[in-house]
Design a protein around this motif. Sequence first.
Motif, short mmCIF file in Angstrom:
data_model
loop_
_atom_site.label_atom_id
_atom_site.label_comp_id
_atom_site.label_asym_id
_atom_site.label_seq_id
_atom_site.Cartn_x
_atom_site.Cartn_y
_atom_site.Cartn_z
N UNK A 156 0.69 6.42 -7.84
CA UNK A 156 1.63 5.86 -8.81
C UNK A 156 2.74 5.11 -8.07
N UNK A 157 3.50 4.35 -8.82
CA UNK A 157 4.55 3.53 -8.23
C UNK A 157 5.59 4.39 -7.50
N UNK A 158 5.82 5.61 -7.98
CA UNK A 158 6.81 6.48 -7.34
C UNK A 158 6.38 6.85 -5.92
N UNK A 159 5.07 7.04 -5.70
CA UNK A 159 4.59 7.39 -4.36
C UNK A 159 4.82 6.22 -3.40
N UNK A 160 4.66 5.00 -3.90
CA UNK A 160 4.93 3.83 -3.06
C UNK A 160 6.41 3.75 -2.72
N UNK A 161 7.26 3.96 -3.73
CA UNK A 161 8.70 3.84 -3.51
C UNK A 161 9.25 4.96 -2.62
N UNK A 163 3.60 4.45 0.50
CA UNK A 163 2.13 4.42 0.47
C UNK A 163 1.65 3.17 -0.25
N UNK A 164 1.80 2.02 0.37
CA UNK A 164 1.39 0.76 -0.24
C UNK A 164 -0.12 0.62 -0.17
N UNK A 218 -5.30 4.33 0.39
CA UNK A 218 -4.66 3.89 -0.85
C UNK A 218 -5.26 2.56 -1.27
N UNK A 219 -6.05 2.61 -2.34
CA UNK A 219 -6.75 1.41 -2.78
C UNK A 219 -5.98 0.63 -3.84
#
Length: 839
Positions: free
Chosen positions: A593-598, A602-603, A622-623
């Motif tokens: 989810x976007x929160x994991x990236x932020x 994890x891009x 991370x696909x």
Amino acid sequence: MIELLRRLSWPELRHHPWRNVAALVAVMLGVALAFSVHLINASALAEFGAAVRAVNGEADIDLVGPRAGFDESFYAEVAAAPGVALASPVVEADTYAFDAAGARVPLRVVGVDAFVVAAIAPGLLARPRDGADRFAAIDPDAVFLNAAAAQRLSSKGETTIEIQTASGRIKARVAGSVAAGGPPLAVIDIAGAQQAFDRTGRLNRIEVRLAPGADRAATLASLRLPEGVRVAASDEAGERVSNVSRAYRVNLTVLSLVAMFTGAFLVFSILALAVAQRQQQFALLAVLGLSARQRLGLVLAESALLGTVGALLGLALGTALAATALRLFGGDLGGGYFPGVRPALRLDLAGAALYGALGIVAALVGGWLPARSAQRIAPAQALKGLAVSSPERHSLGIGVAVLVLGVAFALMPPIRGVPLAAYLSVACLLVGGIACVPGGVGAILSTVAEPRHALPLLAVERARHERASATIAVAGVVASLALSVALTVMVASFRDAVTRWLDVVLPADLYLRAASGPAGGDVATLPSDLPSRALGIAGVDRAEAQRVVAITLDPTRPPVSLIARTVGDPATSLPLAGDLVDMPQGAIAAYVSEAVVALYGAAPGSTLSLPLPDGRRFDVFVRGVWRDYARQFGAVVVDARDWRRISGDARINDIALWLAPSAATSAVEREVRVLAAASGYDAALIEFAAPREIRAASLRIFDRSFAVTYWLQAVAIAIGLFGVAASFSAQVLARRKEFGLLVHLGLTRAQILAVVAGEGLLWTTVGAALGLALGLAVSVVLVKVVNPQSFHWTMELLLPWLRLGALFAAVVVAGTVTAYMSARRAVGRQSVLAVKEDW
């Protein structure tokens, strides 16, 4: 100055009490809302933090293992390590208990060794009831409840409670209490906890008390930590609790400060009216020796007095509101961060000083321009009623500079996860936009053709040549409409995004679950063969299960939800927020989810290391990134087959069923319960929900959460219109001679009122247009900057033009009517007599 306030300001207050009370109430409400939110959150955080410290104890070293625990043989090594005076083993589980009505109550169960826990975590020391067996503390079937658990589960003196475990419900005897506060908590003997939660031979934590003079580093160096076991930081628990709700607390506080911001405009309008009414009084005082600086100080002192009284009343009201909210609703303000916490009110003198000072500053800011008007009065002209004070004219450059500064702030990253720069951007956009009002009025009115009739010509020409007066007349309209437009666009965008998201994540016809969240996912599961057996039910075409597990990627942050489910084509099964990247050969695909990236960087295209419940780790590729509006702190989706292969965990929490068009939902539910009961499962624990029910409940919660924004919109518009009324009243009072001359030239009272109404129409239309443009700019910051930085999710900007148009028209009509009504009292015979004063 005190004497001037007593002799000059007090009579003004007594002659116009309601007008000054309105300004005082505006400041009071702003301070009360902000301070009550601060007190509620501070009290909840303090209570929750105290509860965490009571459970975690006051150990010198805290060794924490994975959710599934670690081998208890490590405890013997720790207890025998050099420098260790005492070691306390702990088993923990998040589960549910059932109250007298059978409703689930989230419960944290802690298993301890009664012989050592008192020296490290006295809050967990069992306190048996009067007459209880003296060995109750080591009875594996006895539980000891804290106050919150006793209130929910044993309020009527029940002697047993039911607790959900991995193998079903168990009955436990309530043998006493513990002193630990916070959410519902149950303490049992460590052997009973290991048996009940399938942790035989395993521990979750070991708390260590060092011997006097022992070296902490040397002790740790002598230990060989098992895989997944780590040394927890001393303030880790408190920091995690604070991080859980930080963004929510800050956003709620800023939203509360909106009332204080709009209150500053009300103070501005009321003091501007007061200065206009007392123009000749100030002029006479100037002739008698009162300097311009003293006149400035007098008006600022009046505004400071209003702010001080309003702030003191606001602090008192805020304290009362906080106490009431804590007593009735507990410490949770709707964000779900402190469930079950009902803390006592904790007064904060530093917070009171801060919010009280903010109220006084808001009043001083609102009184600055009226004070400058009093300072610049020309006594000789003012005594004849010929001078009309106006605000500074050269504000366009300053306004543009502040707007540019607001854009720069919007591009800055968050500070410790809080969008402070974005809030400064919103403030700069509002202040800069208001500073540009005179220039904006001139630019817009320059495009208006000259009317052919006398009355419209008078209105248009005065509106053009008295652009500085527009700052007083429409500043409140610009600010209030801008805030209303911004909140309307933000709420509409979010609601539309949630609605479309629900359409993607709820594709099935019927959903059933065993646990309402990942916290209870280890103890509330469904039979693993239930999906395949459900396919034999008439009318069930397809069944898919998912496993939800809470994993920790950062000890100082809340857990992330790992969702193991059938992914299939991610482009259709997930609400993707971007393109997919190609998979390396042999890699395990994950969709974050976007929160994991932020939060974790994890891009797409990166590798993310995920922990297993037993402490082992595995890497995923991370696909893609997907939108998740249900889990603020992140979620990772992996294919269910990959999860079972790597973890060996075949348990499931949720099942989605696709039904045939002719299938009866009630019959399917009944058959599913029969199948679950045949597997030895307590079928009463299964919760069913249709997509429309989930969607309706989700949107109902959403609307309730944002209900405060509609109230703030109404308050902002009301304050803006009150400002229009006060501003036009001040201008009409200062223009009595002008109106008297128009009467002598043959204009009737109705025609003069029409001129004033025309000016009000022009200025409120221009102000509404500027407010609309400014509100759209602020909404872009709220939707595109504040939301992603606060809650780590993105959405498309939706402009509800019909609603915005109705809001625009309502403000213009209300502003015009307000200007007309405010001029009625001052136009008439008084205007004729005003001309006579100069003869």
